[in-house]
Every structure is written in C-alpha cells, then in structure tokens.
Design an enzyme around this catalytic site. Structure first.
Site, mmCIF file in Angstrom:
data_model
loop_
_atom_site.group_PDB
_atom_site.id
_atom_site.type_symbol
_atom_site.label_atom_id
_atom_site.label_comp_id
_atom_site.label_asym_id
_atom_site.label_seq_id
_atom_site.Cartn_x
_atom_site.Cartn_y
_atom_site.Cartn_z
ATOM 1 N N ARG A 264 -23.595 30.484 -14.748
ATOM 2 C CA ARG A 264 -24.744 29.655 -14.357
ATOM 3 C C ARG A 264 -25.895 30.036 -15.267
ATOM 4 N NH1 ARG A 264 -28.731 27.115 -13.380
ATOM 5 N NH2 ARG A 264 -29.319 26.097 -11.413
ATOM 6 N N GLU B 66 -28.012 17.088 -10.327
ATOM 7 C CA GLU B 66 -26.623 17.166 -9.875
ATOM 8 C C GLU B 66 -25.830 15.929 -10.302
ATOM 9 O OE1 GLU B 66 -25.337 19.718 -8.449
ATOM 10 O OE2 GLU B 66 -27.142 20.848 -7.937
ATOM 11 N N ARG C 69 -21.244 33.579 -9.474
ATOM 12 C CA ARG C 69 -21.250 33.117 -10.861
ATOM 13 C C ARG C 69 -22.082 34.069 -11.707
ATOM 14 N NH1 ARG C 69 -23.239 27.003 -9.795
ATOM 15 N NH2 ARG C 69 -24.875 28.252 -8.813
#
Length: 311
Positions: free
Chosen positions: A71, A79, A138
């Site tokens: 990330r 999104e 992440r």
C-alpha cells in the site's frame, strides 16, 4: 483537519529524531523528485511489480520468489472495487454525480499505475514515521522507479489525494495536491462533475476524463506521460472503432477495433507502446498537447464531434 495532522506528524518526527530513531538512508540532498529538489528515499529492497490492484495498491515479488502486497504511503486514489465517499476528497460534492466521477478517476489512476509499474523492477523505501505494515497486513512503502517517487507522482498528476498520516514528506505532498486541485487535474475535475462531462448527441456518452498535457521532465522525451483519457459513462458497451481524437492544430489519432465497456476507460498516450483495451499509443515522435492550453475533440466514425474539452 489535514493541516493539524501534518503539524502533529512534524512534532512526532522531531521527537523520533531526538530519541535516536532513524529511517533508511537517503540520497544526497538535491536529488530531483518529479521537478522538485528533495531527498529521494533510498530503496531498502528491489522487487518486481506483478499486479496492480488499484492506483495505490500493488502486488510484488521478492527476489526469492515470495510475494507481498504494498500500500503506497501518503496517497489515496479513488476506489474502483468499492463505492467512493466524496467527503474524503475536498471539494467534491456528496452527490451521485460526484461519486460517479470519482469512480472514473479511480479507473484512470489504476490505468496510470499499470502503465508505469506493471512488470517493472522498483525500489521499496520506508518512512521512519510510518509502521512497516498497515491494518490489513499490507506493506506500507514508497515506490521508487527510475529516479521518481511514484507516490508523489500520483498526487502531482491529480490521480490521488494526500492520505492524512504522519509520513515525513507530507508538506511536499500537500503542496503538490494544492497545485493539482487548483489546475483541476485528474480527480479534482470532480469538484465540478457537471462541467467534467462533455457528451455528444449520437447516443455515445463519452467523457474526456483526464488530460495530462505536461509530462514529467521534457515532454518530447517522455511522450507516454502525455495523454488523454476517455471514459464510457453510459450503460451499454460502446464501439470506438474509427473514432478519432484531435487537437486544435489538427493532429488526429484514429482508434482501431476497440469496444469500451460501461464505466471503462481508455488512455491515449502520445508515444509508442503495445496497444491494450485500457491503453492506446499514438506513435508520434514529438509532443502533441500544448502545455499552455489546447482543445481535445473526439469524433465518432461518421466524423461528428461527440466530446470536446478545452484546458
């Protein structure tokens, strides 16, 4: 609110420095990061980008063959796999039109990341003020490619907003975001989603959703970073075969066999590359779009103008 978060981040950075905490070493001061004089973080590890989840999240492979998900620190792109909340993007109206515009901007950001990162060997660098892993386990990192801080590039081009956190480069990122918003680059066109739509009368609701006329560095030496993006805002697939894109000077590109699904986008790059459904390449040897202003005109296969946008 974001400025308060930044001020807190500076305070924590100072505290960390006093306690002896240190991040990875940096290159000498003055290293260029997309036109600004700043320290480029030194890569702690080199990896290969194997997939692009969306504009701010990629999957990578280490040299030993194991994988991970990264990330990107300091940036948040709209999104594409979930609904967008316009309230997260300063100035974008909390309406269906605002959310729809952000979805298109998210698609554009994903295409931008795929074109630049997919299959590439990149460096990962870490911020001393940010945990190595986030809530979803992440890896949280900067992505460095060919002397460019890709996280910063996303913000600079309007493909993402600054993600409020305590990362050390927040001040530079916020300055880049302010400039992108002022020029209505990328997602910041969604602050006025009605003006962002330029449709014709042939039943093909095409929008010119992004124009990047000013490529990083010398435009003529970075032709694939000069581009325009078209999005099908309708509910049915749209055959763009024979449609053209042209500028005010009459330079014209014609699409060969291409069907654009509802909500899908295609980015036309000025330079050369391998055509896909998401990216097409004009194959020119010099820049097309004037940095000081130009007009993008889209015509259907019959030569009728269906979309027009000036900048």
């Amino acid at each position: 609110m974001r400025r308060l978060a930044f001020a807190l981040g500076i305070a924590l950075a100072v505290a960390a420095g006093c306690s002896g905490l240190a991040g990875p070493p940096s290159q000498p001061a003055g290293t260029a990061v997309d036109g600004q004089s700043a320290d480029l973080p030194a890569a702690a590890v080199t990896v290969t980008v194997t997939a692009v989840v969306d504009g701010d999240t990629v999957q990578i492979a280490y040299g030993n063959g194991t994988g991970d998900t990264v990330r990107l620190v300091g940036v948040d792109t709209p999104e594409v796999h979930a609904e967008n909340d316009p309230a997260e993007f300063e100035g974008v109206p909390a309406t269906a039109a605002g959310a729809s515009c952000l979805r298109g901007a998210g698609t554009n950001a994903s295409s931008f990341a795929k074109q630049r990162l997919l299959g590439e060997s990149v460096g990962l660098a870490f911020d001393p003020n940010v945990d190595r892993r986030g809530y979803y386990d992440r890896l949280l990192a900067y992505v460095v490619l060919d002397g460019t801080l890709f996280n910063y590039r996303l913000v600079e081009t309007g493909h993402g907003r600054v993600y409020d956190s305590e990362f050390t480069r927040a001040e530079r990122f916020y300055a880049a975001e302010d400039a992108a918003r002022a020029d209505r680059h990328g997602l910041w066109r969604c602050t006025d989603p009605g003006a962002a739509t330029r449709t014709g009368t042939d039943g093909g609701p095409v929008e010119i959703t992004d124009i990047n006329a000013d490529a990083a560095g010398n435009d003529n030496e970075n032709l694939n970073d000069e581009y325009v993006t078209l999005t099908n805002a309708g509910d049915a697939a749209l055959d763009l075969s024979g449609w053209t894109v042209s500028d005010a000077a009459g330079h014209r590109y014609a699409f060969a066999a291409l069907t654009l699904d509802p909500g899908a986008s295609v980015t036309l790059h000025t330079g050369s590359g391998t055509d896909t459904d998401a990216d097409r390449y004009w194959g020119r040897t010099g820049a097309v779009w004037n940095n000081g202003g130009d007009t993008v005109v889209v015509r259907n296969a019959d030569g009728e103008p269906v979309a027009r946008r000036s900048y």
